[in-house]
Each structure stands twice: as C-alpha cells, then as structure tokens.
Design a protein around this motif. Structure first.
Motif, PDB file in Angstrom:
ATOM      1  N   ASN A  26       7.008  19.333  -3.451  1.00 51.76           N
ATOM      2  CA  ASN A  26       6.861  17.868  -3.737  1.00 51.76           C
ATOM      3  C   ASN A  26       6.787  17.808  -5.180  1.00 51.76           C
ATOM      4  OD1 ASN A  26       5.549  15.512  -4.223  1.00 51.76           O
ATOM      5  ND2 ASN A  26       3.482  16.008  -3.680  1.00 51.76           N
TER       6      ASN A  26
ATOM      7  N   LEU B 262       4.737   7.246  10.042  1.00 49.60           N
ATOM      8  CA  LEU B 262       4.123   6.549   8.965  1.00 49.60           C
ATOM      9  C   LEU B 262       4.183   5.015   9.216  1.00 49.60           C
ATOM     10  CD1 LEU B 262       4.873   8.618   5.977  1.00 49.60           C
ATOM     11  CD2 LEU B 262       2.836   8.819   7.438  1.00 49.60           C
TER      12      LEU B 262
ATOM     13  N   GLU C 209       0.799  -1.207   0.091  1.00 48.69           N
ATOM     14  CA  GLU C 209      -0.114   0.058  -0.081  1.00 48.69           C
ATOM     15  C   GLU C 209       0.958   1.192   0.012  1.00 48.69           C
ATOM     16  OE1 GLU C 209      -2.672  -0.053   2.988  1.00 48.69           O
ATOM     17  OE2 GLU C 209      -3.829  -1.922   2.427  1.00 48.69           O
ATOM     18  N   ARG C 210       1.937   1.449   0.535  1.00 50.51           N
ATOM     19  CA  ARG C 210       2.947   2.416   0.610  1.00 50.51           C
ATOM     20  C   ARG C 210       4.303   1.800   0.143  1.00 50.51           C
ATOM     21  NH1 ARG C 210       2.553   3.261   6.890  1.00 50.51           N
ATOM     22  NH2 ARG C 210       2.456   0.990   6.814  1.00 50.51           N
TER      23      ARG C 210
ATOM     24  N   ASP D 176       7.481  -1.479  -6.423  1.00 48.95           N
ATOM     25  CA  ASP D 176       7.006  -0.865  -5.033  1.00 48.95           C
ATOM     26  C   ASP D 176       8.163  -0.271  -4.242  1.00 48.95           C
ATOM     27  OD1 ASP D 176       4.443  -1.701  -5.485  1.00 48.95           O
ATOM     28  OD2 ASP D 176       5.155  -3.784  -4.931  1.00 48.95           O
TER      29      ASP D 176
ATOM     30  N   PRO E  31       0.382  13.126   5.195  1.00 45.75           N
ATOM     31  CA  PRO E  31      -0.587  14.072   4.974  1.00 45.75           C
ATOM     32  C   PRO E  31       0.231  15.528   4.648  1.00 45.75           C
ATOM     33  CG  PRO E  31      -0.707  13.839   7.428  1.00 45.75           C
ATOM     34  CD  PRO E  31       0.358  12.820   6.539  1.00 45.75           C
TER      35      PRO E  31
ATOM     36  N   ALA F 172       5.303  12.756   0.617  1.00 45.59           N
ATOM     37  CA  ALA F 172       4.081  12.588  -0.307  1.00 45.59           C
ATOM     38  C   ALA F 172       3.667  11.110  -0.690  1.00 45.59           C
ATOM     39  CB  ALA F 172       3.915  13.543  -1.106  1.00 45.59           C
ATOM     40  N   ALA F 173       4.922  10.813  -1.483  1.00 44.51           N
ATOM     41  CA  ALA F 173       4.991   9.173  -1.981  1.00 44.51           C
ATOM     42  C   ALA F 173       4.602   8.103  -0.889  1.00 44.51           C
ATOM     43  CB  ALA F 173       6.352   9.007  -2.484  1.00 44.51           C
ATOM     44  N   ALA F 174       4.882   8.505   0.438  1.00 48.00           N
ATOM     45  CA  ALA F 174       4.639   7.401   1.335  1.00 48.00           C
ATOM     46  C   ALA F 174       3.303   7.539   2.017  1.00 48.00           C
ATOM     47  CB  ALA F 174       5.689   7.744   2.550  1.00 48.00           C
ATOM     48  N   GLY F 175       2.478   8.629   1.425  1.00 43.87           N
ATOM     49  CA  GLY F 175       1.138   9.080   1.824  1.00 43.87           C
ATOM     50  C   GLY F 175       0.868   9.713   3.239  1.00 43.87           C
TER      51      GLY F 175
ATOM     52  N   GLY G   4       4.922   3.947  -8.989  1.00 45.45           N
ATOM     53  CA  GLY G   4       4.310   5.050  -8.751  1.00 45.45           C
ATOM     54  C   GLY G   4       4.019   6.203  -9.714  1.00 45.45           C
TER      55      GLY G   4
END
Length: 472
Positions: free
Chosen positions: A367, A95, A4-5, A283, A356, A351-354, A328
């Motif tokens: 970014n 994270l 997912e990340r 990934d 906020p 940001a790539a890792a999700g 990605g």
C-alpha cells in the motif's frame, strides 16, 4: 459533491517513453498538458517499475496484484489471465463500485468469453479489443467486418482491424479509436456521477503502440505527414514489411509517435477537466502509467535510461507513475523516490476505496498511500523480473541482470525489434548510474553473489506458487 469513497480511474498506456512528457523539459517536440496536469496536481514516483518489459505478463500481474511468475507467465507465449485470484475489478465490485473497462486487453492469447476478457473478470461496462488475437495491438482507425474481409485473414490479424467488443458482442468502429475511448470514458464518468455511484474505470489506451502512422487524415494534413498503408499480405512477407515500419527505418517515425501521444494526452486532459466540471475532481483518484518501457520500434525515448521495451535495462521496465487525489491527502507537484511497482496498485487502490486489509493481503504489492502522502518513506527492499531467457533483481541501489546470449528470444529481439538486451551477467549501481553506463561486477563480486542468491531464492519461493485468497 463529496463521496464517502473515492472514484478511481486507472489509465494505462502502451509503450510510452520515459522521457516523453513535456513537464520534464527534455523534448521540445511534444506537448502533453494532460499528463503535465496530473504531475503538477499529484505525486510522481521517480523509481517506478512494471513487472515485465512486455505487455502481456506486465498487465496480468497488474490486474491480480501478484507477480505473474506465480502462474508461469514470463513472455507473450506463456502469459495468461490469473484465474486463481480475484481481479482488481472483482475486488471493487465487492465494495459496491460500478466497474468499467475501455481499450486494449492483452493478458495472453485470450478469446471472447475467456476469463481474460473484461466482462468475465469483474467489469460491468466494457468496450475493448483482444490484442492477443491481433499480434499484440489494436488498429487506431479501423475495426469492422469489412476491413477484415478486405485485408484477408493474416492481414487482418497483423493490422489488428477486427471489430471491437461490448461484453461478448462485436461492435464496429470506423473512426479514431483514441477519441472513441476518451468519449466513452467521459460518458461512463457522467453516468455514474449522476447516479451518485462510486466507480472504478480502467482506461487502457492502445496509444502509443506502433504503428503510430495510423492517424486521422486531418491530423496527417495538419502535421504535414504522409500516409502509410496497413499490411494486407501473407505471413511470408510480413517481417520484411515490418522492418520498414519500425525504428530506424520509418521516415517521420518520431513525428507519428508524437502525434499519437498528443492525441491520447488530449483525451486525458478532457477527462480530467470533466471531473472538475462535475465537481468530483477532489474525490477521484487518477493513476497513470504505461505497461512497459518505451519502444524504439515506435520511436519512443527513455532518456536518461538505457534500453527499450523487451529488455531488462531500466528503459524497458521503469515507467512514468503518476497519482492525483486532492481529497485523499496526496500533495500537488511532489516527487517520491524509492522502488515501487505496478503490483502496488492493487493494495493501494483498494485501500483508498476503504477495503479491509484482508482483501489485498495476498498481493505481492504494498500500500503506497503512506509514501504518497509523505507520512512513511518505505518502499520495496527488492524487486524481481524473470522472463526465462533474462532476469534481473534490484535491491537498494544495486541491480543485477542476466541475459542468455544463446536464446532464440535474444536473437529475435536483436534481429526483429532492434532491441539490444545486453548479454551475460551485469551489475550496476543505480544510485550513481541510473543510465546503466558502467558495469561494475568485477569491482563488487560479493554484491553479485548476494543478489544472484537473492533472486534464486525468490524464484524458488514464488514460481508456481499462485495464492488463492479464498483458500489461504
């Protein structure tokens, strides 16, 4: 296995020349298939900069995502780890990432247990050397108590043979450090992949910092190169010895440099192949850059750029900047023009890792994912550098720089490091003259005034204004 990340690997080298990758076709004397693979399977930013032409302030700004001028870091002697803000590793831990740091550490004169040591700013798995205690470098071959005793107090510091560290514990290595870092990186990846744990790894090679002649015996023999002895004397004789080890005085200097670069590249290639073998290549976001421009001390080449490490010529601050992330949406083998910064790694990777946006809102970077993906060409309107005795600003195609001719720093660079910084106020049109061959301030006085004012306002706004996101 789809995550997912993404996993994130940030590879940072030391003093790598801008021209020194075989994919560029500039030099036939070197082969870098690992870096070439990153370029061919990812995006290369052609106008990428670090925030200083020397490692300590450059690395400090990078780990914080804020310009180091905010906490007064300008040069080796006043650089420090930015304790006021979460490091990139601490944000990744927030994270749920496993975090690892392998290699050279040099944010300033840090000691074991200080915030500048990786175990104390967010890294769980660590294997590192504190270069701030060892004249800015790590030895390629020796890290042991026996070596320290043999070399003497000053010789051990000058030749950088102190034991490595895991956490705060000394560990010894009598062997080639580049290979050890590569092996540990692959082990870190394998362990976390087996645990289905997303990871952030910072792999900070000491290659290709001088003294590049510290090579394994089999490499010297294979390349028909002579051996050189490490320094074992006192402080009074060191500068004379040092002068014989740097450009242009070291015989076979370029060959030693190429050997160290190719051996580092071999470890990068093994790491990339390991990602594919474990099914996580798509990934994993892999980034490569170096901490400042290539150094003439180690025979690096910054063609077509002018200048070298220590200077604010393009050759001192513009660096290779490669990003690969097939899963990605990053295309393969593409170039992106426009000024980008090492400060951009902080928001881009998070940001790539999700993360906020508020996790990186305090950063001075931007970014870059839209740029890398080709959805938005926006880059920085202006970038600034400030070392006290020299400064520069780039806005659009224009670059204005200034060097204090009377500064002891300036004279030291010329005398010791054989680096000519240029003197006074200079304006260049990088759009037509990226090699900074023609100074044009007399033809464009209005541009000089505009950029000088822009930098003065930046300095007044930024200097001493470190941002603590917990308080902002």
């Amino acid at each position: 296995m789809a995550l997912e990340r993404p996993n994130v690997i940030l590879i940072l080298s030391d003093d790598h020349g801008y021209a020194d990758r075989s994919v560029l076709g500039i030099h036939g004397d070197l082969h870098t298939p690992g870096l070439d693979r990153l370029a061919n399977e990812g995006v290369s930013c052609t106008e990428a900069y670090v925030t200083a032409p020397v490692c300590s302030p450059s690395r400090a700004g990078m780990i914080a995502g804020q310009h180091q001028a905010r906490w007064g870091a300008q040069w080796f002697e006043d650089s420090s780890f930015p304790e006021h803000t979460p490091s990139l590793a601490e944000r990744f831990k927030d994270l749920g990432y496993a975090t690892g740091y392998l290699g050279k550490v040099h944010y300033g004169p840090e000691k074991v247990g200080d915030a500048g040591a990786p175990p104390h700013h967010g890294f769980d798995t660590t294997y590192y050397g504190l270069a701030g205690q060892q004249k800015g470098r790590l030895n390629y071959l020796r890290h042991s108590a026996a070596a320290v005793q043999q070399y003497g107090e000053f010789g051990a510091e000058a030749s950088a043979v102190q034991p490595m560290l895991e956490g705060d514990t000394e560990v010894e290595l009598e062997g080639f450090l580049t290979d050890e870092l590569g092996a540990r990186a692959r082990a870190f990846v394998s362990e976390n992949t087996a645990a289905e744990q997303p990871f952030f790894l910072m792999l900070a090679f000491n290659a290709v910092h001088n003294f590049c002649w510290q090579l394994p015996g089999e490499e010297l023999q294979k390349r028909n190169l002579p051996t050189h002895a490490d320094y074992r004397g006192g402080a009074e004789d060191y500068l004379g010895w040092y002068d014989g080890q740097v450009s242009p005085n070291l015989e076979h200097g370029r060959e030693y440099y190429v050997a160290q670069l190719e051996l580092m590249d071999r470890q990068i290639a093994k790491l990339l192949q390991g990602l594919e073998d474990q099914g996580i290549g798509d990934d994993t976001l892999v980034v490569y850059l170096t901490d400042n421009g290539g150094s003439n001390c180690n025979f690096a080449d910054n063609t077509p750029l002018r200048g070298t490490k220590y200077t604010l010529w393009e050759g001192g601050i513009r660096v290779p900047y490669l990003m690969r992330w097939p899963g990605g949406g990053l295309p393969a083998g593409e170039l992106r023009d426009g000024p980008v910064s090492s400060l951009d790694l902080y928001p881009t990777l998070l940001a790539a890792a999700g993360a906020p946006p508020e996790a990186y809102a305090h950063s001075d970077g931007m970014n870059l994912l839209p740029l890398l993906r080709g959805t938005d060409p926006a880059t920085h309107e202006a970038l600034h550098w400030d070392n006290g005795f020299q400064w520069a600003v780039r806005a659009g195609k224009w670059k204005l720089s200034w060097v204090d001719a009377d500064s002891p720093h300036t004279q030291g660079l010329r005398d010791v490091e054989k680096a000519e910084p240029g003197l006074g106020l200079r304006l260049y049109d990088l759009g037509s003259d990226p090699g900074e061959t023609t100074e044009v301030s007399a033809d464009h006085p209005e541009v000089v005034d505009k950029l000088a004012l822009l930098h003065a306002r930046w300095r007044a706004r930024v200097a001493g204004s470190a941002v603590d996101p917990a308080r902002s």
